[in-house]
Design an enzyme around this catalytic site. Structure first.
Site, short mmCIF file in Angstrom:
data_model
loop_
_atom_site.label_atom_id
_atom_site.label_comp_id
_atom_site.label_asym_id
_atom_site.label_seq_id
_atom_site.Cartn_x
_atom_site.Cartn_y
_atom_site.Cartn_z
N ALA A 81 0.81 -1.22 0.00
CA ALA A 81 0.00 0.00 0.00
C ALA A 81 0.84 1.27 0.00
CB ALA A 81 -0.94 0.00 1.21
N THR A 82 2.00 1.25 0.63
CA THR A 82 2.84 2.46 0.65
C THR A 82 3.24 2.85 -0.77
OG1 THR A 82 3.68 2.10 2.87
CG2 THR A 82 5.04 3.44 1.42
N GLN A 190 -6.12 -1.45 5.49
CA GLN A 190 -6.77 -2.13 6.62
C GLN A 190 -8.17 -2.64 6.26
OE1 GLN A 190 -5.43 -2.97 9.41
NE2 GLN A 190 -3.56 -1.75 9.40
N SER A 209 -2.87 -3.76 0.41
CA SER A 209 -1.68 -4.37 0.99
C SER A 209 -1.95 -5.84 1.28
CB SER A 209 -1.29 -3.64 2.28
OG SER A 209 -0.12 -4.19 2.84
N THR A 251 10.67 -6.38 -12.75
CA THR A 251 10.24 -7.77 -12.90
C THR A 251 9.13 -8.08 -11.91
OG1 THR A 251 12.46 -8.42 -13.61
CG2 THR A 251 10.99 -10.18 -12.82
N CYS A 336 4.61 1.48 11.76
CA CYS A 336 5.59 2.30 11.05
C CYS A 336 6.13 3.44 11.90
CB CYS A 336 4.97 2.85 9.77
SG CYS A 336 4.44 1.57 8.62
#
Length: 391
Positions: A81-82, A190, A209, A251, A336
């Site tokens: 997700a980041t 989430q 994510s 890739t 994080c």
């Protein structure tokens, strides 16, 4: 060492799935297969190994697209997700600059993976409104629409807050914004899989994510939904190779993509049971914690069933985590930013007192993975630590 690891896993209940989940053994088997047997590069066109990998990736892409009501070609694979957030937020900025639309609306409770790219754009001349939700932890659709302007390029609002579990009204907002030129991006790290119907709304961009639903870390997706014939006007922020519609070169990690695919299938098949069991666990937790003095942070009526953020009267959250480390694995907030012992930016933005914002404790669980956990024992430990209530 192996015995010690098993002992720890058996004794310490893992109540931090909002940070990451254990990879499902069935997912691990799929990942291993695509690492050691069908190990071809999906970009190789001259042999069967590459052809099988390419076909598998397309099958995974089609499934993930279907889970959010999108078309197969509207899904690109990322590292999580980041990265998806960065591609969406930074990638749409050139369109805003070209059309003199440099206004962005977001919330002050977003994950840092949204806040920091937007702060970067702010430094490049964009104007960003960070809406504060108040004690409920929920941004209203009306609050967003009140800030809407002719030059508003984008609204970025998370689906489910990672610290409080509060659900944001992204589906309603998508319907309201669809007839405007303003795009909607949703960080669904989430919420993906947990509230599937929300993400089938006409949201322009969705970040996903894998490691929040039993897939390996390092894989996710970005959904870029068309408006009629028009694609989301994203420019690449990385270059080299042209993979994933030139938005995410490199890739393709076929084993991780297939792991995400398998995890998404498993979660979809068990979603109803997961929701029922997670809610039952929440109710049991709240009943047990009734023996302590605590209050819930966030609107309990608009919260996912598996995340609970509470503050215990008279207790320091960090000291409590240390005391509970042999019973449960829990967190004070986002993984994080958990290395920083400053007040939670989420709880602070909700207007909660500093003592509350500093000492919020997040419990998050998958019921099937904490079958031996006894909430009553946890509550008893906490109650013993609390100072006597003042008269």
């Amino acid at each position: 060492m192996e015995t010690s690891q098993k002992w720890v896993a058996a004794v310490v209940a893992y109540l931090d799935v909002a940070a990451t989940t254990r990879v499902d053994p069935r997912v691990a088997d799929v990942v291993l297969h695509w690492m050691t047997e069908d190990f071809g590069n999906a970009g190789s066109r001259t042999h069967e190994y590459g052809a099988r990998a390419k076909k598998a990736v397309q099958e995974a892409r089609a499934f993930l697209a279907a889970t959010v009501g999108a078309k197969t070609e509207e899904v690109i694979f990322t590292s999580g997700a980041t990265e998806s957030n960065n591609i969406a937020l930074l990638g749409i900025a050139p369109h805003g600059e070209k059309h003199e639309r440099r206004h962005i609306i977001t919330s002050a409770i977003e994950h840092k993976a949204v806040i920091e790219p937007l702060l970067h754009l702010q430094g490049k001349g964009f104007e960003v409104d960070f809406l504060e939700p108040g004690p409920s932890g929920r941004i209203t659709t009306e609050a967003v629409l009140e800030k809407l302007r002719p030059d508003t390029l984008l609204v970025s609002l998370m689906h489910v807050n990672n610290e409080t579990g509060v659900i944001q009204p992204v589906a309603e907002l998508a319907e309201r914004l669809r007839k405007t030129p303003t795009f909607l991006h949703v960080d669904a790290a989430q919420g993906y899989g947990k509230i599937p119907q929300d993400l089938k709304a006409p949201i322009d961009m969705i970040s996903i994510s894998g490691h929040k639903i039993g897939a390996p870390k390092g894989v996710g997706a970005l959904v870029t939904r068309r408006r009629g014939w028009d694609k989301a006007p994203l420019e690449p922020i990385m270059f080299g190779g042209g993979q994933e519609r030139k938005l995410r070169p490199g890739t393709l990690p076929v084993p991780l993509i297939m792991g995400l695919y398998e995890a998404a299938k498993i979660f979809q098949e068990g979603q109803a049971r997961w929701a029922r069991d997670a809610l039952a666990m929440r109710e049991r937790m709240l009943t047990a914690l009734g023996e302590t003095r605590f209050h819930i942070n966030g609107d309990a009526d608009h919260t996912v069933p598996h995340i609970l953020n509470v503050t215990f009267d008279g207790l320091n959250a960090e000291a409590l985590i240390v005391r509970l480390k042999d019973q449960v694995a829990v967190a004070t907030g986002s993984a994080c930013t958990s290395a920083s012992y400053t007040p939670s930016h989420v709880l602070t933005a909700m207007g909660l007192p500093e003592e509350v914002a500093t000492n919020g404790l997040r419990f998050s669980w998958y019921p099937s993975q904490v079958t031996d956990f006894i909430p009553e024992d946890l509550a008893a430990t906490i109650a013993r630590m609390q100072p006597a209530a003042s008269a």
